[in-house]
Write an enzyme that holds these catalytic residues in place. Structure first.
Site, PDB file in Angstrom:
ATOM      1  N   MET A 135       0.869  -1.174   0.000  1.00  0.00           N
ATOM      2  CA  MET A 135       0.000   0.000   0.000  1.00  0.00           C
ATOM      3  C   MET A 135       0.906   1.224   0.000  1.00  0.00           C
ATOM      4  SD  MET A 135      -2.991   1.254  -0.209  1.00  0.00           S
ATOM      5  CE  MET A 135      -4.123  -0.087   0.199  1.00  0.00           C
ATOM      6  N   GLY A 192       3.277  -1.249  -4.977  1.00  0.00           N
ATOM      7  CA  GLY A 192       4.269  -2.322  -4.948  1.00  0.00           C
ATOM      8  C   GLY A 192       4.671  -2.626  -6.377  1.00  0.00           C
ATOM      9  N   ASN A 251       2.074  -3.203  -9.321  1.00  0.00           N
ATOM     10  CA  ASN A 251       2.059  -2.152 -10.344  1.00  0.00           C
ATOM     11  C   ASN A 251       2.240  -2.736 -11.738  1.00  0.00           C
ATOM     12  OD1 ASN A 251       1.748  -0.121  -8.472  1.00  0.00           O
ATOM     13  ND2 ASN A 251       3.916   0.445  -8.439  1.00  0.00           N
ATOM     14  N   THR A 309       6.192   8.174 -10.145  1.00  0.00           N
ATOM     15  CA  THR A 309       6.326   7.014  -9.271  1.00  0.00           C
ATOM     16  C   THR A 309       6.297   5.683 -10.010  1.00  0.00           C
ATOM     17  OG1 THR A 309       5.298   8.219  -7.447  1.00  0.00           O
ATOM     18  CG2 THR A 309       5.349   5.835  -7.267  1.00  0.00           C
ATOM     19  N   ALA A 310       5.362   5.443 -10.896  1.00  0.00           N
ATOM     20  CA  ALA A 310       5.181   4.118 -11.493  1.00  0.00           C
ATOM     21  C   ALA A 310       5.577   4.047 -12.959  1.00  0.00           C
ATOM     22  CB  ALA A 310       3.727   3.685 -11.333  1.00  0.00           C
ATOM     23  N   ALA A 311       6.347   5.003 -13.433  1.00  0.00           N
ATOM     24  CA  ALA A 311       6.672   5.018 -14.861  1.00  0.00           C
ATOM     25  C   ALA A 311       7.434   3.768 -15.284  1.00  0.00           C
ATOM     26  CB  ALA A 311       7.481   6.273 -15.196  1.00  0.00           C
ATOM     27  N   GLY A 312       8.419   3.370 -14.501  1.00  0.00           N
ATOM     28  CA  GLY A 312       9.207   2.193 -14.852  1.00  0.00           C
ATOM     29  C   GLY A 312       8.383   0.920 -14.860  1.00  0.00           C
ATOM     30  N   ASP A 313       7.512   0.766 -13.870  1.00  0.00           N
ATOM     31  CA  ASP A 313       6.653  -0.417 -13.816  1.00  0.00           C
ATOM     32  C   ASP A 313       5.661  -0.429 -14.967  1.00  0.00           C
ATOM     33  OD1 ASP A 313       7.897  -1.307 -11.478  1.00  0.00           O
ATOM     34  OD2 ASP A 313       6.539  -0.147 -10.211  1.00  0.00           O
ATOM     35  N   SER A 327       1.607   7.615 -18.038  1.00  0.00           N
ATOM     36  CA  SER A 327       1.461   7.381 -16.590  1.00  0.00           C
ATOM     37  C   SER A 327       1.959   8.546 -15.757  1.00  0.00           C
ATOM     38  CB  SER A 327       2.185   6.101 -16.181  1.00  0.00           C
ATOM     39  OG  SER A 327       3.587   6.284 -16.117  1.00  0.00           O
ATOM     40  N   GLY A 359      -0.123   9.143  -8.500  1.00  0.00           N
ATOM     41  CA  GLY A 359      -0.285   7.800  -7.983  1.00  0.00           C
ATOM     42  C   GLY A 359       0.480   6.773  -8.797  1.00  0.00           C
TER      43      GLY A 359
END
Length: 294
Positions: A10, A37, A41, A239-243, A273, A278
């Site tokens: 979370m 996570g 993600n 935050t989640a660009a790589g994932d 993204s 988020g």
């Protein structure tokens, strides 16, 4: 089917003008809790990009665990492999500044209880067309997952984050490694991304190094070398660009796209993204990606 064996956290996200320095207190704009996570993600990113995805991992018996299970299922991810264990779920404390940069502290929680794939996990991996791994599970679990993929003839994608030295038995089982430029430098000891890629190709069949706003580099042992430019956007939260990139890349490759096309598909997904806040909540749908590709 794409299997993702990895972490579910979370995300506890604080938005601030400038990230605090050591010993400093700053006042934030807002606070959000967002399912995340790196494993979850990537699973959600792949599902939204049009893939059929199964998530293999663990959450605790707390409220965060229930929320993460629901979020994965609502994104279209198969969650029969998401086990529940006693104790807290994993969390990530994330600080996002006004330039879209971030810093992250991860507390593993339930993720730290995984020592390897279960029997059901092994069956799911064996029936997959790709296996995605990251380093937010204990290393022994990651190695066992990668080896399970290799034994089954399944392409293994590794995101080597958080960056650390990688054991030979892991690299020997990886098909595609996807670090960012900082992770590539930490693993190889080589700063220049092009040189880091060549060093990684001594151990892994294919390498993709993501370069943020500078795009991505690709290399393979067959001799292919590509550089894909990034899609220019105004970043709100990276935050989640790589994932997102990895999830979309796996979808594209399993659908049979050629390497240049798959890299463009993944680059567009990652760019879309960062325009939203988020982690899992920022990931684009297949239609959004295709509309941008034109």
């Amino acid at each position: 089917m794409i299997s993702v064996f990895g972490s579910a956290n979370m995300d506890l996200v604080a938005f601030v003008p400038v990230a605090p320095k050591r010993g400093e207190t700053v006042t934030g704009h807002r606070f959000r809790t967002v399912p995340g996570g790196k494993g979850a993600n990537q699973a959600i990113a792949a599902a939204r990009a049009g893939g059929e995805v199964a998530f293999l991992g663990a959450v605790g018996d707390d409220g965060f665990g229930a929320e993460m299970r629901t979020a994965l299922a609502e994104a279209g991810v198969e969650v029969h492999g998401l086990r529940q264990v006693p104790g807290p779920s994993g969390i990530a404390h994330i600080v996002v500044d006004d330039e879209g940069g971030n810093s992250i502290i991860v507390v593993p929680g339930a993720n730290g209880t995984i020592t390897g794939p279960s029997g059901e996990d092994l069956a799911a991996i064996a029936g997959s067309r790709a296996l995605l791994l990251q380093l937010e599970l204990p290393m022994e679990a990651v190695v066992a997952g990668a080896q399970a993929g290799t034994v089954s003839g399944v392409p293994v994608y590794l995101t080597p984050a958080p960056a650390q030295q990688l054991p030979d038995e892991l690299l020997d089982a990886v098909t595609v490694i996807v670090p960012n430029e900082h992770e590539a430098a930490a693993i190889t000891g080589v700063t220049r991304p092009e040189d880091a890629m060549e060093a990684l190709l001594d151990r892994v069949e294919e390498v993709v190094i993501t370069l943020g706003s500078e795009g991505a580099l690709y290399g393979s042992r067959s001799g292919s070398r590509l550089r894909v430019p990034a899609v220019k956007v105004e970043a709100v939260d990276t935050t989640a660009a790589g994932d997102t990139f990895v999830g979309a890349l796996a979808v594209a490759r399993t659908e049979g796209m050629d390497v240049p096309g798959a890299l463009r598909f993944a680059s567009v997904a990652a760019a879309l993204s960062v325009r939203r806040e988020g982690a899992s909540t920022s990931m684009p749908t297949r239609r959004e990606i295709e509309d941008t590709l034109g």
